[in-house]
Motif scaffolding. Structure first.
Motif, PDB file in Angstrom:
ATOM      1  N   GLU A 230       9.797  -1.906  -3.082  1.00 54.42           N
ATOM      2  CA  GLU A 230       9.819  -0.634  -2.349  1.00 54.42           C
ATOM      3  C   GLU A 230       8.590   0.198  -2.681  1.00 54.42           C
ATOM      4  O   GLU A 230       8.080   0.952  -1.845  1.00 54.42           O
ATOM      5  CB  GLU A 230      11.048   0.232  -2.679  1.00 54.42           C
TER       6      GLU A 230
ATOM      7  N   LYS B  22       2.077   0.492   2.320  1.00 52.22           N
ATOM      8  CA  LYS B  22       1.939  -0.185   3.601  1.00 52.22           C
ATOM      9  C   LYS B  22       2.385   0.747   4.732  1.00 52.22           C
ATOM     10  O   LYS B  22       1.717   0.871   5.759  1.00 52.22           O
ATOM     11  CB  LYS B  22       2.784  -1.454   3.586  1.00 52.22           C
ATOM     12  N   LYS B  23       3.515   1.416   4.501  1.00 53.36           N
ATOM     13  CA  LYS B  23       4.052   2.357   5.503  1.00 53.36           C
ATOM     14  C   LYS B  23       3.031   3.434   5.828  1.00 53.36           C
ATOM     15  O   LYS B  23       2.800   3.775   6.980  1.00 53.36           O
ATOM     16  CB  LYS B  23       5.311   3.044   4.941  1.00 53.36           C
ATOM     17  N   ILE B  24       2.450   4.008   4.771  1.00 55.17           N
ATOM     18  CA  ILE B  24       1.470   5.078   4.992  1.00 55.17           C
ATOM     19  C   ILE B  24       0.195   4.508   5.611  1.00 55.17           C
ATOM     20  O   ILE B  24      -0.557   5.206   6.272  1.00 55.17           O
ATOM     21  CB  ILE B  24       1.096   5.768   3.659  1.00 55.17           C
TER      22      ILE B  24
ATOM     23  N   HIS C  19      -1.061  -6.601   3.775  1.00 52.70           N
ATOM     24  CA  HIS C  19      -1.655  -5.259   3.777  1.00 52.70           C
ATOM     25  C   HIS C  19      -2.548  -5.035   2.560  1.00 52.70           C
ATOM     26  O   HIS C  19      -3.440  -4.194   2.575  1.00 52.70           O
ATOM     27  CB  HIS C  19      -0.567  -4.185   3.807  1.00 52.70           C
TER      28      HIS C  19
ATOM     29  N   MET D  15       3.584   4.619   9.750  1.00 55.37           N
ATOM     30  CA  MET D  15       4.331   5.877   9.801  1.00 55.37           C
ATOM     31  C   MET D  15       3.338   7.041   9.771  1.00 55.37           C
ATOM     32  O   MET D  15       2.496   7.119   8.883  1.00 55.37           O
ATOM     33  CB  MET D  15       5.267   5.986   8.608  1.00 55.37           C
TER      34      MET D  15
ATOM     35  N   GLN E  15       5.731  -1.142  -0.771  1.00 43.89           N
ATOM     36  CA  GLN E  15       5.939  -0.973   0.659  1.00 43.89           C
ATOM     37  C   GLN E  15       5.546   0.420   1.143  1.00 43.89           C
ATOM     38  O   GLN E  15       5.151   0.608   2.291  1.00 43.89           O
ATOM     39  CB  GLN E  15       7.386  -1.291   1.040  1.00 43.89           C
ATOM     40  N   GLN E  16       5.683   1.424   0.279  1.00 43.30           N
ATOM     41  CA  GLN E  16       5.340   2.779   0.728  1.00 43.30           C
ATOM     42  C   GLN E  16       3.859   2.893   1.090  1.00 43.30           C
ATOM     43  O   GLN E  16       3.486   3.605   2.008  1.00 43.30           O
ATOM     44  CB  GLN E  16       5.766   3.849  -0.290  1.00 43.30           C
TER      45      GLN E  16
END
Lengths: 340, 340
Positions: free
Chosen positions: A135, A141-143, A158, B1, A138-139
């Motif tokens: 997790e 990657k999300k951003i 990523h 995101m 993953q943050q």
């Protein structure tokens, strides 16, 4: 002394604030060389320094890189007891500074996400050292923030990756013990996490044993926290419980140094009674007695390489994902005895 | 995101951007509790994180503290070889984070002033560890930025100070040697700078010798760079040139650890042939063999105290200048032999 503002510069140069701003931000505007020189002169005379916070709002770049290292426990201090981290941060800071970036080294509080930090500080990129829960990775990657992982086997496309062949490193360390005629070899390591370097090193240890026809014995494997005290505890246990080993392969110099101390405290001597091999080659490892035989990683090189990759990724959104494997070598000092 | 913006929050809460901004900045405006709650809820739902760079422009506070540590040479890497700095930074980062501040640890390039950094990053305060040229300290005074100095005797009234009684520390270390019947005692130290801790420690060394009627002998004083290698070099020189000492008082654990290594390399043993006493009590000093007898400074406490003082100074412009003297003690381990 009052700090010079953009307005002060504009007034002294006899131009508008907008013109100064255009020059500062390299905006694509028709500005004569004469005006540029006037503004430059005014800046020098007033010792004007642009506020990077303000620039960040205009240019969407903060010229700041986040560096993530483990904390001793959630919410607590950064893991500086292991000087692997300070050595690599020193290299990262130096090379980042050379290209005009500052680094932000910060832990997070319990229940606080690193994403908050990225947003608050408008970080341009992240270098994360070590293994974290999925997790956590993953943050980034999300951003969508450019991220370089050091010493992680998280191979999500990523992320850029820098590491060594950890399996081979531990294989070589174990083989070194075997070549020095040790057959009863313990494995002292940090926690074996998914996608972590320790798991790979454990495999290398097993492969070397297997090559020499020595059965893997779980009672000789010690999985602990990576700190000096855990090294002492395991060595103490080995002596007290007469665990049948003559050599210990470790996954970190701090564990090896702790083990050497533990053996000494228990009235034993390294390498006379027990042989110990480290992993990292910290600065201190050549200054202790006996000098630590260890797998020398290029810690400085890892940090330097991380900055180089991040710089390219920051300047080119299409920069392809990198996966760099650094060299390493065995450094022979005095902590392993030849049993023949 | 996509990152949520202030505008997104305003739209979701059904209020103006100005209202959200007032709430974020605790502005003195009439805003109903209901509106506040609506905005708070919208922020949570959108995972909105304010950009501290933007807030810095409004509130003139960046929530960032600069931490200054020495560089190995001008323009080069930070001095992380001496883990005194990583240990104290770890404490500073932790306590700063607890009160909502981040720390910026950065060296400066040759010809670059730290003032530039303060301005660029809009730093709220500075903690400087160690001794620097007077011009360096004066720039903080000129800017008027709250500044805490650790281990400096620069007593300008602009600065808060944290330190120990260095003269007494070295006096106690030297007296410890004398009480263990050493009379031929060397002094191995860093450079004796004006307003620096080493000068004071040198005075303490002399006072103890004087009390025991032992004449000060300049040929037994070794002023070097504070690193492991210099410790090795001095020990090697002592053995090779048969310099007449039985014990060495040092001003840093890294020098002491280096000296122990140097004696061993020269075929001598500590404490059998030479006794060595350190100064700092680094984490590593209890894990080496022999365990290092040393003057234990509360390194963590120094860092914590610096943040506490800075916090008060940041919140209260009239906070009076502090001068804190931390406690210390001798930790007896195995590196000093009783000659009687």
């Amino acid at each position: 002394m009052k700090r010079a503002t953009l307005k002060d510069v504009a007034e002294r140069a006899g131009v508008s604030k907008a013109t100064v701003s255009y020059i500062l931000n390299n905006a694509d505007k028709p500005i004569t060389e004469e005006t540029r020189m006037k503004v430059k002169k005014a800046m020098e005379e007033l010792q004007y320094v642009p506020n990077l916070g303000a620039a960040a709002l205009t240019n969407k770049t903060s010229k700041m890189i986040g560096v993530v290292i483990p904390q001793t426990e959630p919410g607590s201090q950064l893991m500086f007891q292991n000087s692997f981290y300070s050595e690599i941060i020193s290299a990262i800071e130096y090379h980042a500074r050379k290209i005009g970036y500052h680094i932000l080294v910060s832990g997070t509080d319990v229940d606080e996400s690193y994403m908050k930090l990225v947003y608050e500080r408008n970080l341009d990129g992240v270098i994360a050292i070590g293994v974290y829960p999925d997790e956590f990775f993953q943050q980034f990657k999300k951003i969508g923030i450019p991220t370089v992982l050091i010493d992680s086997y998280c191979k999500d496309e990523h992320f850029h990756n820098i590491g060594i062949d950890d399996e081979l490193g531990a294989y070589m360390a174990t083989k070194y013990m075997l070549e020095h005629h040790h057959t009863k070899i313990g494995f002292l390591s940090g926690e074996m996490k998914e996608d972590g370097v320790i798991k790979k090193r454990h495999e290398g240890y097993k492969r070397a044993l297997n090559e020499y026809g020595i059965p893997y014995d779980k009672t000789k494997v010690f999985e602990v926290e990576v700190d000096f005290n855990c090294g002492i505890e395991v060595a103490t246990k080995i002596v007290k419980e007469r665990i049948d080993v003559t050599g210990i392969v470790t996954t970190a110099d701090v564990l090896a140094i702790g083990a050497i101390k533990g053996f000494h405290q228990a009235g034993k001597s390294v390498p006379k009674d027990y042989s110990v091999i480290g992993f990292d080659d910290l600065e201190i490892s050549k200054y202790i007695t006996p000098g630590l035989t260890t797998i020398k990683q290029d810690i400085y090189g890892k940090g330097k390489c991380a900055v180089e990759i991040l710089e390219k990724a920051l300047n080119d959104k299409k920069y392809p994902k990198q996966s760099v494997e650094m060299q390493f070598e065995i450094v022979e000092r005095e902590s392993v005895k030849n049993l023949s």
